[in-house]
Scaffold this motif. Structure first.
Motif, PDB file in Angstrom:
ATOM      1  N   LEU A 162      -3.790  35.038 -28.054  1.00  0.00           N
ATOM      2  CA  LEU A 162      -5.002  35.662 -28.570  1.00  0.00           C
ATOM      3  C   LEU A 162      -5.651  36.663 -27.613  1.00  0.00           C
ATOM      4  O   LEU A 162      -5.508  36.754 -26.496  1.00  0.00           O
ATOM      5  CB  LEU A 162      -6.183  34.609 -28.847  1.00  0.00           C
ATOM      6  CG  LEU A 162      -5.833  33.616 -29.809  1.00  0.00           C
ATOM      7  CD1 LEU A 162      -7.089  32.425 -29.886  1.00  0.00           C
ATOM      8  CD2 LEU A 162      -5.965  34.197 -31.325  1.00  0.00           C
ATOM      9  N   PRO A 163      -5.962  37.792 -28.118  1.00  0.00           N
ATOM     10  CA  PRO A 163      -6.172  38.036 -29.439  1.00  0.00           C
ATOM     11  C   PRO A 163      -4.838  38.752 -30.185  1.00  0.00           C
ATOM     12  O   PRO A 163      -4.888  38.992 -31.530  1.00  0.00           O
ATOM     13  CB  PRO A 163      -7.359  39.088 -29.882  1.00  0.00           C
ATOM     14  CG  PRO A 163      -7.252  39.950 -28.318  1.00  0.00           C
ATOM     15  CD  PRO A 163      -6.699  38.859 -27.409  1.00  0.00           C
ATOM     16  N   ASP A 164      -4.056  39.156 -29.454  1.00  0.00           N
ATOM     17  CA  ASP A 164      -2.834  39.888 -29.765  1.00  0.00           C
ATOM     18  C   ASP A 164      -1.598  39.318 -29.784  1.00  0.00           C
ATOM     19  O   ASP A 164      -1.401  37.800 -29.448  1.00  0.00           O
ATOM     20  CB  ASP A 164      -2.758  41.020 -29.042  1.00  0.00           C
ATOM     21  CG  ASP A 164      -3.854  41.815 -29.191  1.00  0.00           C
ATOM     22  OD1 ASP A 164      -4.328  42.283 -30.293  1.00  0.00           O
ATOM     23  OD2 ASP A 164      -4.364  42.380 -28.088  1.00  0.00           O
TER      24      ASP A 164
ATOM     25  N   LEU B  34       0.186  37.501 -31.776  1.00  0.00           N
ATOM     26  CA  LEU B  34       0.506  36.415 -32.610  1.00  0.00           C
ATOM     27  C   LEU B  34       1.538  36.223 -33.489  1.00  0.00           C
ATOM     28  O   LEU B  34       2.031  37.157 -34.058  1.00  0.00           O
ATOM     29  CB  LEU B  34      -0.693  35.804 -33.432  1.00  0.00           C
ATOM     30  CG  LEU B  34      -2.068  35.583 -32.514  1.00  0.00           C
ATOM     31  CD1 LEU B  34      -3.266  35.396 -33.490  1.00  0.00           C
ATOM     32  CD2 LEU B  34      -1.779  34.269 -31.651  1.00  0.00           C
TER      33      LEU B  34
ATOM     34  N   SER C 225      -9.571  24.920 -30.116  1.00  0.00           N
ATOM     35  CA  SER C 225      -9.404  25.770 -29.272  1.00  0.00           C
ATOM     36  C   SER C 225      -9.868  25.462 -27.722  1.00  0.00           C
ATOM     37  O   SER C 225     -11.025  25.144 -28.025  1.00  0.00           O
ATOM     38  CB  SER C 225      -9.732  27.441 -29.598  1.00  0.00           C
ATOM     39  OG  SER C 225      -9.814  28.445 -28.559  1.00  0.00           O
TER      40      SER C 225
ATOM     41  N   PRO D 100     -12.253  35.869 -27.924  1.00  0.00           N
ATOM     42  CA  PRO D 100     -10.970  36.317 -28.644  1.00  0.00           C
ATOM     43  C   PRO D 100     -10.586  35.156 -29.754  1.00  0.00           C
ATOM     44  O   PRO D 100     -10.053  35.757 -30.828  1.00  0.00           O
ATOM     45  CB  PRO D 100      -9.942  36.108 -27.548  1.00  0.00           C
ATOM     46  CG  PRO D 100     -10.837  36.508 -26.356  1.00  0.00           C
ATOM     47  CD  PRO D 100     -12.037  35.687 -26.597  1.00  0.00           C
ATOM     48  N   PHE D 101     -11.079  34.110 -29.639  1.00  0.00           N
ATOM     49  CA  PHE D 101     -10.828  32.973 -30.734  1.00  0.00           C
ATOM     50  C   PHE D 101     -11.560  33.345 -31.869  1.00  0.00           C
ATOM     51  O   PHE D 101     -11.101  33.345 -32.814  1.00  0.00           O
ATOM     52  CB  PHE D 101     -10.873  31.549 -30.008  1.00  0.00           C
ATOM     53  CG  PHE D 101     -10.847  30.579 -31.149  1.00  0.00           C
ATOM     54  CD1 PHE D 101      -9.731  30.416 -31.829  1.00  0.00           C
ATOM     55  CD2 PHE D 101     -11.806  29.661 -31.292  1.00  0.00           C
ATOM     56  CE1 PHE D 101      -9.693  29.416 -32.973  1.00  0.00           C
ATOM     57  CE2 PHE D 101     -11.943  28.628 -32.450  1.00  0.00           C
ATOM     58  CZ  PHE D 101     -10.860  28.455 -33.023  1.00  0.00           C
TER      59      PHE D 101
ATOM     60  N   ASP E  25     -12.884  36.156 -32.549  1.00  0.00           N
ATOM     61  CA  ASP E  25     -12.467  37.499 -33.165  1.00  0.00           C
ATOM     62  C   ASP E  25     -11.182  37.197 -34.112  1.00  0.00           C
ATOM     63  O   ASP E  25     -11.051  37.773 -35.340  1.00  0.00           O
ATOM     64  CB  ASP E  25     -12.203  38.396 -32.251  1.00  0.00           C
ATOM     65  CG  ASP E  25     -13.478  38.957 -31.619  1.00  0.00           C
ATOM     66  OD1 ASP E  25     -14.598  38.880 -32.108  1.00  0.00           O
ATOM     67  OD2 ASP E  25     -13.229  39.531 -30.400  1.00  0.00           O
ATOM     68  N   TRP E  26      -9.985  36.315 -33.677  1.00  0.00           N
ATOM     69  CA  TRP E  26      -9.145  36.044 -34.465  1.00  0.00           C
ATOM     70  C   TRP E  26      -9.763  35.235 -35.936  1.00  0.00           C
ATOM     71  O   TRP E  26      -9.140  35.592 -36.978  1.00  0.00           O
ATOM     72  CB  TRP E  26      -8.120  34.974 -33.776  1.00  0.00           C
ATOM     73  CG  TRP E  26      -7.104  34.574 -34.601  1.00  0.00           C
ATOM     74  CD1 TRP E  26      -6.096  35.126 -34.896  1.00  0.00           C
ATOM     75  CD2 TRP E  26      -7.076  33.361 -35.067  1.00  0.00           C
ATOM     76  NE1 TRP E  26      -5.292  34.444 -35.657  1.00  0.00           N
ATOM     77  CE2 TRP E  26      -5.976  33.070 -35.826  1.00  0.00           C
ATOM     78  CE3 TRP E  26      -7.844  32.129 -35.271  1.00  0.00           C
ATOM     79  CZ2 TRP E  26      -5.467  31.874 -36.553  1.00  0.00           C
ATOM     80  CZ3 TRP E  26      -7.664  31.006 -35.954  1.00  0.00           C
ATOM     81  CH2 TRP E  26      -6.395  30.801 -36.696  1.00  0.00           C
TER      82      TRP E  26
ATOM     83  N   ARG F 260     -10.903  37.522 -38.712  1.00  0.00           N
ATOM     84  CA  ARG F 260      -9.911  38.107 -39.402  1.00  0.00           C
ATOM     85  C   ARG F 260      -9.173  37.432 -40.203  1.00  0.00           C
ATOM     86  O   ARG F 260      -8.790  37.959 -41.267  1.00  0.00           O
ATOM     87  CB  ARG F 260      -9.081  38.864 -38.471  1.00  0.00           C
ATOM     88  CG  ARG F 260      -9.769  39.999 -37.417  1.00  0.00           C
ATOM     89  CD  ARG F 260      -8.863  40.868 -36.846  1.00  0.00           C
ATOM     90  NE  ARG F 260      -7.842  39.887 -36.108  1.00  0.00           N
ATOM     91  CZ  ARG F 260      -7.760  39.803 -34.864  1.00  0.00           C
ATOM     92  NH1 ARG F 260      -8.755  40.242 -34.139  1.00  0.00           N
ATOM     93  NH2 ARG F 260      -6.863  39.009 -34.191  1.00  0.00           N
ATOM     94  N   MET F 261      -9.083  35.931 -40.133  1.00  0.00           N
ATOM     95  CA  MET F 261      -8.224  35.241 -40.787  1.00  0.00           C
ATOM     96  C   MET F 261      -8.619  34.922 -42.235  1.00  0.00           C
ATOM     97  O   MET F 261     -10.363  35.282 -42.695  1.00  0.00           O
ATOM     98  CB  MET F 261      -8.015  33.627 -40.068  1.00  0.00           C
ATOM     99  CG  MET F 261      -7.173  33.943 -38.951  1.00  0.00           C
ATOM    100  SD  MET F 261      -5.377  34.456 -39.267  1.00  0.00           S
ATOM    101  CE  MET F 261      -4.664  32.998 -39.973  1.00  0.00           C
TER     102      MET F 261
END
Length: 286
Positions: free
Chosen positions: A51-53, A55, A67, A73-74, A76-77, A80-81
Motif C-alpha cells: 500500500l498504497p501502490d 497492488l 490492516s 495509506p490503508f 486512502d486505498w 478508492r475501492m
C-alpha cells in the motif's frame, strides 16, 4: 466465521503471525498481502504488493478487511475501492502513541501522534463513504513474536553482548502480547457493538518500566551483567542523547498504559499478564 472471506494487510506482522493460523483454522478464506513473496497454502493465499501502490489486480471482494499497517495509506486505498451493496467489516490497528505522545516534548513524536489520529479519522471517513462498519484497536507496547522493535532488540543485543542495561523508570508499562491483539481482532469480527469504536488494548498487568526490563533480562538463558542506569544519569543524558532517544528517555517516568474496560466489556478479551519467555525475542522462521 466459516463463510468469511478475509483480506489482511500486514499479515506478516507480529499480530498477523498469530491471527492468520486462527483464521484459516476457523474455515475462513484468507488472502494476505506482503511486500515479500511468500508461498501460499490451503486456506491462505499470499499476494505480493504494497500500500498504497503496486497492488495486484486479483484482490478479492472480501467480507472483512483487516490492516496492521500504517493507517493513512490503508484509508486512502479503502476510499478508492468499490464494494457494491455489501461493504466489508473493517478492523485496523493504530497505537496508544496517538495519546501518549500527544504532548511530548519532542516535535517528531507529537507529529507521530497527530499522524495516528489523522489516520484514524481518515479510516472512519473512508468507511462512512462505503457504509462499512469499522473498529480500531490502539495497542500499547507489543511483544510476543520477536518482530517488535522495542523489547526484542534489547533482548537480542543482551544475548550477543551478555550485558543488559537496566534503566531506572517509575512510569507504569502495560505490554500486550500480539496474540491477545489477534484474539481481539477475531472477537471484533463477530461483535457489531464494537463498530465505530476506537478501543485501547494493553496487557493484563501494569508494572514499572524498570521491572519490565528486569523481566526481559530474566528470560535470557545465559548469564548477563546488569548495568544499572540511575535516574539522575538518564535525566542528564536527555540533553546529549540523539533526538530519537530523547522521547523514550523522558517517558521512563511517565505512565504508558491503556484502559481495557471497554475491550473486555465489548469483546470479552482479557489480555495476559507480562510473563515473557526467551522464545518471544527471536522471530519465527518460515
Amino acid at each position: 466465521m466459516s463463510r468469511l472471506s478475509v483480506l489482511v494487510f500486514g499479515g506478516s506482522s507480529q499480530i498477523g503471525h498469530f491471527l492468520l493460523p486462527r483464521l484459516v483454522a476457523s474455515g475462513a478464506s484468507v488472502t494476505a498481502l506482503s511486500r515479500h513473496a511468500r508461498a501460499s497454502q490451503p486456506g491462505l493465499c499470499w499476494l505480493h504488493g504494497n500500500l498504497p501502490d503496486a497492488l495486484p489486480d486479483e484482490l478479492p471482494h472480501p467480507s472483512a478487511v483487516i490492516s496492521f499497517g500504517p493507517l493513512r495509506p490503508f484509508a486512502d486505498w479503502l476510499a478508492r475501492m468499490e464494494f457494491g451493496s455489501e461493504p466489508p467489516r473493517v478492523i485496523a490497528t493504530s497505537s496508544m502513541s496517538a495519546e501518549t505522545k500527544r504532548d511530548s516534548g519532542e516535535p517528531a513524536e507529537r507529529a507521530i501522534s497527530q499522524q495516528l489520529r489523522d489516520g484514524e479519522q481518515a479510516l472512519a471517513a473512508a468507511c462512512a463513504r462505503h457504509g462499512a462498519p469499522w473498529t480500531v484497536l490502539r495497542p500499547t507496547l507489543i511483544y510476543g513474536a520477536g518482530l517488535d522493535k522495542s523489547l526484542s532488540p534489547i533482548a537480542r543485543r543482551a544475548w550477543r553482548t551478555r550485558v543488559f542495561p537496566l534503566p531506572a523508570g517509575r512510569g507504569m508499562r502495560q505490554p500486550v502480547h500480539a496474540e491477545d491483539i489477534a484474539l481481539a481482532v477475531l472477537a471484533a469480527l463477530d461483535c457489531p457493538a464494537s463498530a465505530g469504536r476506537i478501543l485501547p488494548i494493553g496487557g493484563g498487568e501494569r508494572l514499572t518500566a524498570h521491572d519490565m526490563f528486569a523481566r526481559v533480562r530474566q528470560t535470557l538463558p545465559h548469564a548477563n551483567l546488569p548495568i544499572a542506569l540511575p535516574a539522575w544519569l538518564l535525566h542528564a543524558g536527555q540533553r546529549f542523547a540523539p533526538a530519537k532517544l530523547r522521547g523514550p528517555l523522558a517517558r521512563l517516568d511517565a505512565d504508558l498504559i491503556a484502559d481495557n474496560s471497554e475491550l473486555e466489556r465489548l469483546l470479552g478479551v482479557t489480555p495476559r499478564a507480562f510473563q515473557p519467555t526467551a522464545d518471544m525475542w527471536f522471530p519465527a522462521r518460515g
